[in-house]
Structures are given as structure tokens and as C-alpha cells.
Design a protein around this motif. Structure first.
Motif, PDB file in Angstrom:
ATOM      1  N   CYS A 177     -37.001 -66.078 105.001  1.00 12.42           N
ATOM      2  CA  CYS A 177     -37.283 -64.720 104.550  1.00 12.42           C
ATOM      3  C   CYS A 177     -37.838 -64.700 103.133  1.00 12.42           C
ATOM      4  O   CYS A 177     -37.491 -65.549 102.295  1.00 12.42           O
ATOM      5  CB  CYS A 177     -36.008 -63.878 104.593  1.00 12.42           C
ATOM      6  N   GLY A 179     -38.598 -61.631 100.045  1.00  9.64           N
ATOM      7  CA  GLY A 179     -38.426 -60.240  99.666  1.00  9.64           C
ATOM      8  C   GLY A 179     -39.638 -59.709  98.926  1.00  9.64           C
ATOM      9  O   GLY A 179     -40.194 -60.380  98.051  1.00  9.64           O
ATOM     10  N   THR A 270     -38.142 -56.840 103.151  1.00  8.03           N
ATOM     11  CA  THR A 270     -37.963 -58.291 103.294  1.00  8.03           C
ATOM     12  C   THR A 270     -38.569 -58.705 104.625  1.00  8.03           C
ATOM     13  O   THR A 270     -38.281 -58.123 105.669  1.00  8.03           O
ATOM     14  CB  THR A 270     -36.472 -58.663 103.275  1.00  8.03           C
ATOM     15  N   CYS A 272     -39.280 -61.759 107.448  1.00  7.15           N
ATOM     16  CA  CYS A 272     -38.658 -63.004 107.922  1.00  7.15           C
ATOM     17  C   CYS A 272     -39.467 -63.606 109.072  1.00  7.15           C
ATOM     18  O   CYS A 272     -40.033 -62.887 109.893  1.00  7.15           O
ATOM     19  CB  CYS A 272     -37.230 -62.744 108.398  1.00  7.15           C
TER      20      CYS A 272
END
Length: 281
Positions: A177, A179, A270, A272
Motif C-alpha cells: 500500500c 498513502g 491509500t 493497495c
């Protein structure tokens, strides 16, 4: 024959010089049938006729009552001689003949025959339709008919073979992930040392991955060495829930390859990446 009986009244005889009225007490005369009276001598009255028997009932029941007794014969008319003697009483009429009793009615025959057929059972009611099942969660990318060529594509070994450029990335809940990525942020995958990813020209491949976040994810399968030309590229819109995306492609030439993921319009979300597979079809 029925007889009408009347009394004779005041029949007179002359005796000597005087008049004597003699009433024949109890004397009877048969007028309707004109029986002649006795004259000049003793005449015996006729016996009364025998009474008629009762009628037979047409229904076969006994005649009602006995026949009426015959009427007493009228005395003979008084003539110059002695009065006639009284006639004998008529004989009692015989009872009417009893008719035969009516035959008893024949009893009705018992109902015969097979029992009534059983009634047909009602058709069963149709069951209600089952409720629709909830949609299944998105499955991981298929491994295809061959071996997955992306080492640690499921991030089970942490961040091994993965890195970030233009941002900070880490493994979170089994996914890689980043951000608030910018359009310059890149998440890359490199083949293990000494094990280059060789894609053969003319061979079809299928690449699959899961992604979540916001905006659009851009996938690039390209050369792992300069000039880093693209072998295959695609864009997919993503959302906060993980979704699986699959692409098929065929390289025109053989190349040592690597992977890169770019993010556009992700904002502060975020993003991922997880379950990356690459197989030869």
C-alpha cells in the motif's frame, strides 16, 4: 231386494148388527213386492229374505260387519177364517267374505357394487423462490495453466521484490500500500537476482492483480533494462473495495521484463496492490 214395511190400520168387519173395528196388532204387509194376502183361510206369512253379506273390500281387507238380520215376515192377511200365523224371522245374513291380505312389499335390494373411487389429491403448491444469495467476494487472480512468474506476488514474504518510487510504501494486511500517491508515484516489482523474467515473443500471457483505493491504476509491463519500453499497458478504475483486474497480451519479441504500477487521481486515499500473477497461456 229391500222391503218397505207398513202397518195395516183399522180394517173393519161387520159381525151381526154391530160394527167392530179390529186392529191387527203387529200385522205387517209387504207392499213394495206386492205379495198377495191370504183370503178365506190361514196363510202363513213368508219368511223374510236373508240379509246380504258385507261387500268385500277391494283392498283385500275383511268385509265390514256381519250381514243385517232378515226382516220378520209379515203376517197373513186376516180373512174370514182364523188369522194367519206370524211368519218366521228371517235368518241372520252371513258375514262378508274376507279378502286375501295384500302381499307384503318386496324389500329394496341392498346397494351393491364397488366402493366409490378415491378422490384425486390436490396438487402440491409451488414453493416460494429462494432469496438471492449475496455476491461472493472478489477472488484472487487465477494462476493460469502455468506457473506464476511473479515471485512473492501475494506479498506472503512481505515487501520482498517490491519497492516504491516517489512515495512511501509498505505491506499492510497482506497487500502493498501507498498513502496519498501522486501521478509520479510508482510501485515496482523486480525479478529475484539471477532469475530474470523472460517473456517470449509470440507467446500469449495473462496478467491479473487486485487493487483498491480511488482514481485509476495504470499497469505497465515493460523492459527491465534501458530503454524500458512498454510491452503491455492498461488502465482500470478502482474503488475502496478490492477488485480483480485481468489483461491478456502477446509480446512481439522476447524481453527481460519487470512490472510498474502508477496511480492517477488517487488524492489522499491509500492505494493497495495484491495477488499479482503472470502466466503463459
Amino acid at each position: 231386494m229391500r222391503h218397505r214395511v207398513v202397518l195395516t190400520v183399522n180394517r173393519a168387519l161387520r159381525i151381526g148388527r154391530g160394527s167392530l173395528s179390529l186392529v191387527a196388532a203387529g200385522g205387517l204387509a209387504l207392499v213394495a213386492c206386492s205379495h198377495p194376502g191370504g183370503r178365506g183361510g190361514p196363510v202363513t206369512g213368508n219368511a223374510g229374505t236373508t240379509g246380504t253379506g258385507g261387500d268385500i273390500s277391494p283392498a283385500g281387507s275383511a268385509g265390514t260387519g256381519s250381514g243385517a238380520a232378515g226382516t220378520t215376515g209379515a203376517g197373513g192377511d186376516v180373512g174370514p177364517g182364523a188369522a194367519g200365523t206370524s211368519g218366521n224371522a228371517g235368518t241372520t245374513g252371513s258375514a262378508g267374505n274376507s279378502g286375501p291380505g295384500a302381499a307384503g312389499t318386496t324389500g329394496a335390494a341392498g346397494n351393491s357394487g364397488p366402493g366409490a373411487a378415491g378422490t384425486t389429491g390436490a396438487a402440491g403448491t409451488t414453493g416460494n423462490a429462494g432469496t438471492s444469495g449475496a455476491a461472493g467476494t472478489t477472488g484472487a487472480g487465477g494462476s493460469g495453466s502455468g506457473t506464476n512468474l511473479i515471485a512473492n506476488g501475494d506479498l506472503s514474504s512481505g515487501a520482498t521484490n517490491w519497492h516504491t518510487e516517489g512515495g512511501t510504501g509498505n505491506v499492510n494486511n497482506g497487500a502493498y500500500c501507498v498513502g496519498s500517491p501522486s501521478s509520479a508515484t510508482l510501485v515496482g516489482w523486480d525479478a529475484p537476482a539471477g532469475m530474470p523474467l523472460m517473456l517470449m515473443g509470440g507467446t500469449p500471457y495473462r496478467i491479473s492483480y487486485q487493487a483498491s483505493g480511488a482514481g485509476t491504476v495504470h499497469l505497465k509491463v515493460g523492459q527491465a533494462a534501458s530503454p524500458f519500453n512498454a510491452i503491455h499497458e492498461s488502465d482500470h478504475g478502482i474503488s475502496s473495495s478490492p477488485q480483480t483486474f485481468t489483461d491478456n497480451f502477446t509480446p512481439t519479441a522476447s524481453n527481460n521484463a519487470g512490472l510498474a504500477f502508477y496511480f492517477m487521481n488517487a488524492g489522499t486515499s491509500t492505494v493497495c496492490i495484491d495477488n499479482v500473477t503472470l502466466v503463459a497461456n
